[in-house]
Design a protein around this motif. Structure first.
Motif, short mmCIF file in Angstrom:
data_model
loop_
_atom_site.label_atom_id
_atom_site.label_comp_id
_atom_site.label_asym_id
_atom_site.label_seq_id
_atom_site.Cartn_x
_atom_site.Cartn_y
_atom_site.Cartn_z
N VAL A 5 -16.30 25.33 -18.87
CA VAL A 5 -15.60 24.17 -19.39
C VAL A 5 -15.59 24.27 -20.91
O VAL A 5 -16.63 24.51 -21.53
CB VAL A 5 -16.26 22.84 -18.94
N ALA A 6 -14.39 24.12 -21.49
CA ALA A 6 -14.24 24.19 -22.94
C ALA A 6 -13.16 23.21 -23.37
O ALA A 6 -12.30 22.82 -22.57
CB ALA A 6 -13.88 25.61 -23.38
N THR A 29 -22.35 25.37 -14.23
CA THR A 29 -21.46 25.12 -15.35
C THR A 29 -21.85 25.94 -16.57
O THR A 29 -23.04 26.22 -16.79
CB THR A 29 -21.43 23.64 -15.75
N ILE A 30 -20.85 26.31 -17.33
CA ILE A 30 -21.05 26.99 -18.60
C ILE A 30 -20.25 26.21 -19.63
O ILE A 30 -19.02 26.13 -19.54
CB ILE A 30 -20.58 28.45 -18.56
N ASP A 31 -20.93 25.65 -20.61
CA ASP A 31 -20.29 24.89 -21.69
C ASP A 31 -19.91 25.87 -22.79
O ASP A 31 -20.78 26.44 -23.44
CB ASP A 31 -21.24 23.83 -22.20
N MET A 32 -18.62 26.08 -22.98
CA MET A 32 -18.15 27.00 -24.01
C MET A 32 -17.69 26.27 -25.26
O MET A 32 -16.91 26.81 -26.05
CB MET A 32 -17.05 27.89 -23.45
N VAL A 53 -12.96 33.95 -17.38
CA VAL A 53 -12.33 34.12 -16.06
C VAL A 53 -11.69 35.49 -15.96
O VAL A 53 -11.85 36.20 -14.96
CB VAL A 53 -11.29 32.99 -15.81
N SER A 54 -10.98 35.90 -16.99
CA SER A 54 -10.30 37.20 -17.00
C SER A 54 -11.28 38.35 -16.81
O SER A 54 -10.99 39.31 -16.11
CB SER A 54 -9.54 37.37 -18.31
N ASP A 55 -12.45 38.23 -17.42
CA ASP A 55 -13.47 39.27 -17.35
C ASP A 55 -14.42 39.10 -16.16
O ASP A 55 -15.45 39.77 -16.08
CB ASP A 55 -14.29 39.29 -18.64
N ASN A 56 -14.11 38.19 -15.25
CA ASN A 56 -14.93 37.92 -14.05
C ASN A 56 -16.35 37.46 -14.38
O ASN A 56 -17.27 37.68 -13.60
CB ASN A 56 -14.96 39.13 -13.12
N GLU A 57 -16.53 36.82 -15.52
CA GLU A 57 -17.82 36.23 -15.87
C GLU A 57 -17.95 34.81 -15.32
O GLU A 57 -19.04 34.25 -15.30
CB GLU A 57 -18.00 36.22 -17.39
N ALA A 58 -16.81 34.24 -14.92
CA ALA A 58 -16.78 32.91 -14.30
C ALA A 58 -15.71 32.92 -13.21
O ALA A 58 -14.76 33.70 -13.29
CB ALA A 58 -16.48 31.84 -15.34
#
Length: 158
Positions: A5-6, A29-32, A53-58
């Motif tokens: 979430v950013a 959740t990851i607060d960016m 998302v693009s790098d498959n980290e989320a």
């Protein structure tokens, strides 16, 4: 699922509520960012969320700015990202069901708290239908490959 979430400064307060809701629904959740409501540029934070998302980290991301439009434009620059600017329950549902959207872009200024909460619940709980829609998503993915793109004209404008 792991959900990034950013926001920009306009979406900062909404971001806090969304982070709490997503965690309450059982997701990681990851607060960016940002870390406060000081003025920031939405491309900086939208890019961080979309890149995850693009790098498959989320698995997915939720991005918030004043209108949601800027975040949507930024996010869709990244490979494998299908960002949808949604403004009601139906668009949130259809973005998942037919488009397999993995980034939800929201307006901080134009949506009420209850509607935003309901949209997130629907978006996180709706599965992609596949079938004929999978073929279409494949065609979108094919557009991301630069093999048949013409070389850029690097001649400076006068």
């Amino acid at each position: 699922m792991k959900i990034v979430v950013a926001s920009d400064h306009r979406g900062f307060q909404v971001k806090g509520r969304i982070l709490a809701q997503v965690a309450e629904l059982g997701h990681e959740t990851i607060d960016m960012g940002p870390v406060n409501a000081d003025i920031v540029d939405y491309p900086d934070f939208g890019a961080q969320g979309a890149r995850a998302v693009s790098d498959n980290e989320a698995d997915r991301a939720i991005l918030i700015c004043g209108s949601g439009i800027g975040m949507s434009i930024v996010a869709n620059k990244f490979p494998r990202v299908r960002a949808a600017l949604c403004h009601d329950e139906l668009t949130a549902e259809m973005s998942r069901r037919h488009n397999d959207a993995n980034v939800l872009c929201l307006s901080a200024d134009l949506l009420g708290e209850r509607l935003t909460s309901r949209m997130i619940e629907i978006w996180l709980g709706t599965e992609f239908e596949g079938g004929r829609h999978a073929r279409r998503i494949g065609k979108i993915a094919d557009l991301e490959t630069p093999d048949d793109l013409p070389a850029a004209d690097c001649t400076p404008c006068s």
